[in-house]
Design an enzyme around this catalytic site. Structure first.
Site, PDB file in Angstrom:
ATOM      1  N   GLU A  21       0.835  -1.191   0.000  1.00 37.38           N
ATOM      2  CA  GLU A  21       0.000   0.000   0.000  1.00 37.38           C
ATOM      3  C   GLU A  21       0.870   1.242   0.000  1.00 37.38           C
ATOM      4  O   GLU A  21       2.027   1.211   0.433  1.00 37.38           O
ATOM      5  CB  GLU A  21      -0.922   0.035   1.228  1.00 37.38           C
ATOM      6  CG  GLU A  21      -1.951  -1.068   1.268  1.00 37.38           C
ATOM      7  CD  GLU A  21      -2.879  -0.967   2.476  1.00 37.38           C
ATOM      8  OE1 GLU A  21      -2.850   0.081   3.158  1.00 37.38           O
ATOM      9  OE2 GLU A  21      -3.611  -1.932   2.733  1.00 37.38           O
ATOM     10  N   HIS A  64      -1.768   3.672   8.694  1.00 38.29           N
ATOM     11  CA  HIS A  64      -2.825   2.683   8.548  1.00 38.29           C
ATOM     12  C   HIS A  64      -2.326   1.432   9.255  1.00 38.29           C
ATOM     13  O   HIS A  64      -1.463   0.721   8.746  1.00 38.29           O
ATOM     14  CB  HIS A  64      -3.107   2.391   7.072  1.00 38.29           C
ATOM     15  CG  HIS A  64      -4.142   1.329   6.858  1.00 38.29           C
ATOM     16  ND1 HIS A  64      -4.245   0.612   5.684  1.00 38.29           N
ATOM     17  CD2 HIS A  64      -5.127   0.853   7.670  1.00 38.29           C
ATOM     18  CE1 HIS A  64      -5.240  -0.250   5.774  1.00 38.29           C
ATOM     19  NE2 HIS A  64      -5.786  -0.132   6.969  1.00 38.29           N
TER      20      HIS A  64
END
Length: 369
Positions: free
Chosen positions: A175, A228
């Site tokens: 990501e 995250h």
């Protein structure tokens, strides 16, 4: 202390408040709504002077990937000292964090989804995007290009840019983080960096991504840290964020203002939101409270914005969760096509007078961690 001894101080305070009316609300209580359906409107400001700041691209030493905005890295600093009107007291900086859930080529090809994302992003001046999963690197520029298409209600073209991290993660499912920002309101004031984990340690699934933003007008200045967490490791990763701030202070020497935001997974079975945490010391203020719902399918408060105490006087009290579903009249299927998260947001004054900032720090603000 007797009341009559306080009268001179009160008179001075009233005089200063009159002189600087509108630049700070010392008694304002931050009271975020659960879900906000009204977009925040960003001010588009112009001036007669600019100063260029060059921002270098970071090279990730582990894989040689450049972290770059992919566009012109020269930003204009707008100096209000020569403006015809002092805009500092009325200028705001709107900040948001948004997990847009597996953002890649498939989502970028969905015109309806991209339209919702673009309209949502335009509400904010700094938006920290998480869960970008596009190995081609084409989806994010496409989104920013869409954000910049058209004009606002005043006919002013949108002027957004971005900085993006390298691809992060322990598994093959990598990501990226990105900050999309309104160049008419803020500029990148430091080299974006990914937190270098200590030797022999691997506390984060995706190492936090940090950069300094400053307001073009005023004195808002803060290092942003985007995260995250891995759900099953949320507690440990949230606690580790305090160490990230301490590390950042060795890089951004003298900087005390930090905004830590993103999908913390800070609720449910992953994290006891009412329990203790290293990130809940007196040094920090949690702006997104436990009563707010940040996900589209549950009642959990996964997403957060946490600031260091020094930034507290800049908080206007306008904060919460932006419900794009209600704002744009989406049904359940359309909503989940956009994301399983709503963006969280907080608004900051772009300028706080030094005397007001010191008074605010010494008074009770009504904000609880």
């Amino acid at each position: 202390m007797k009341i009559r001894n306080l009268l001179p101080l009160l008179l001075i305070f009233m005089l200063l408040t009159t002189l600087f009316s509108g630049c700070i609300s010392l008694g304002e209580i931050i009271n975020g709504s659960d879900v906000n359906t009204s977009p925040n409107t960003s001010d588009n400001l112009t001036n007669n002077s600019n100063v260029s700041t060059n921002v270098s691209n970071e090279t990730n030493k582990s894989n040689g990937t450049n972290e770059t905005n992919g566009t012109n890295d020269t930003n204009e600093t707008k100096v209000c000292g020569i403006c015809g009107e002092d805009l500092r007291p009325t200028t705001r900086v709107n900040v948001s964090a948004f997990n847009i859930q597996i953002f890649g080529a498939s989502k970028a090809s969905n015109a309806e989804v991209m339209d919702v994302l673009a309209k949502t992003i335009r509400n904010y001046d700094i938006i920290g995007v998480q869960e970008i999963r596009d190995a081609s690197g084409e989806s994010l520029p496409k989104l920013v290009q869409l954000v910049n298409s058209g004009t606002d209600e005043n006919g002013t073209p949108y002027n957004y840019d971005y900085v993006v991290s390298s691809r992060l993660g322990r598994s093959s499912s990598k990501e990226q983080y990105a900050y999309i920002y309104n160049k008419d309101k803020v500029y990148v004031a430091s080299e974006p960096i990914t937190y270098p984990e200590p030797d022999g340690a691997d506390p984060f699934e995706r190492e936090p991504y940090m950069v300094t933003f400053r307001s073009n007008i005023g004195n808002f200045d803060a290092v942003f840290i985007l995260i995250h967490t891995k759900p099953d490791d949320a507690k440990a990763e949230i606690n580790e964020l305090n160490h990230v701030v301490e590390y950042a202070k060795t890089i951004y020497v003298g900087q005390e203002n930090y905004v830590i935001m993103g999908d913390f997974n800070a609720d449910g079975s992953y994290f006891n939101e009412s329990g203790s945490s290293d990130l809940k010391s007196e040094k920090y203020v949690w702006l997104i409270g436990n009563n707010m719902t940040t996900t589209t399918k549950t009642n959990n408060t996964y997403d957060r914005i946490v600031i260091t105490k020094s930034l507290e006087p800049y908080v206007t009290g306008n904060l919460g969760v932006y419900n794009y579903s209600a704002a744009y009249g989406l049904n359940a299927t359309q909503t989940t096509a956009v994301s399983d998260h709503y963006p969280v947001y907080a608004e900051f004054f772009a300028w706080v007078a030094e005397w007001g900032r010191m008074l605010f720090i010494k008074t009770e603000s009504g904000v609880s961690a």
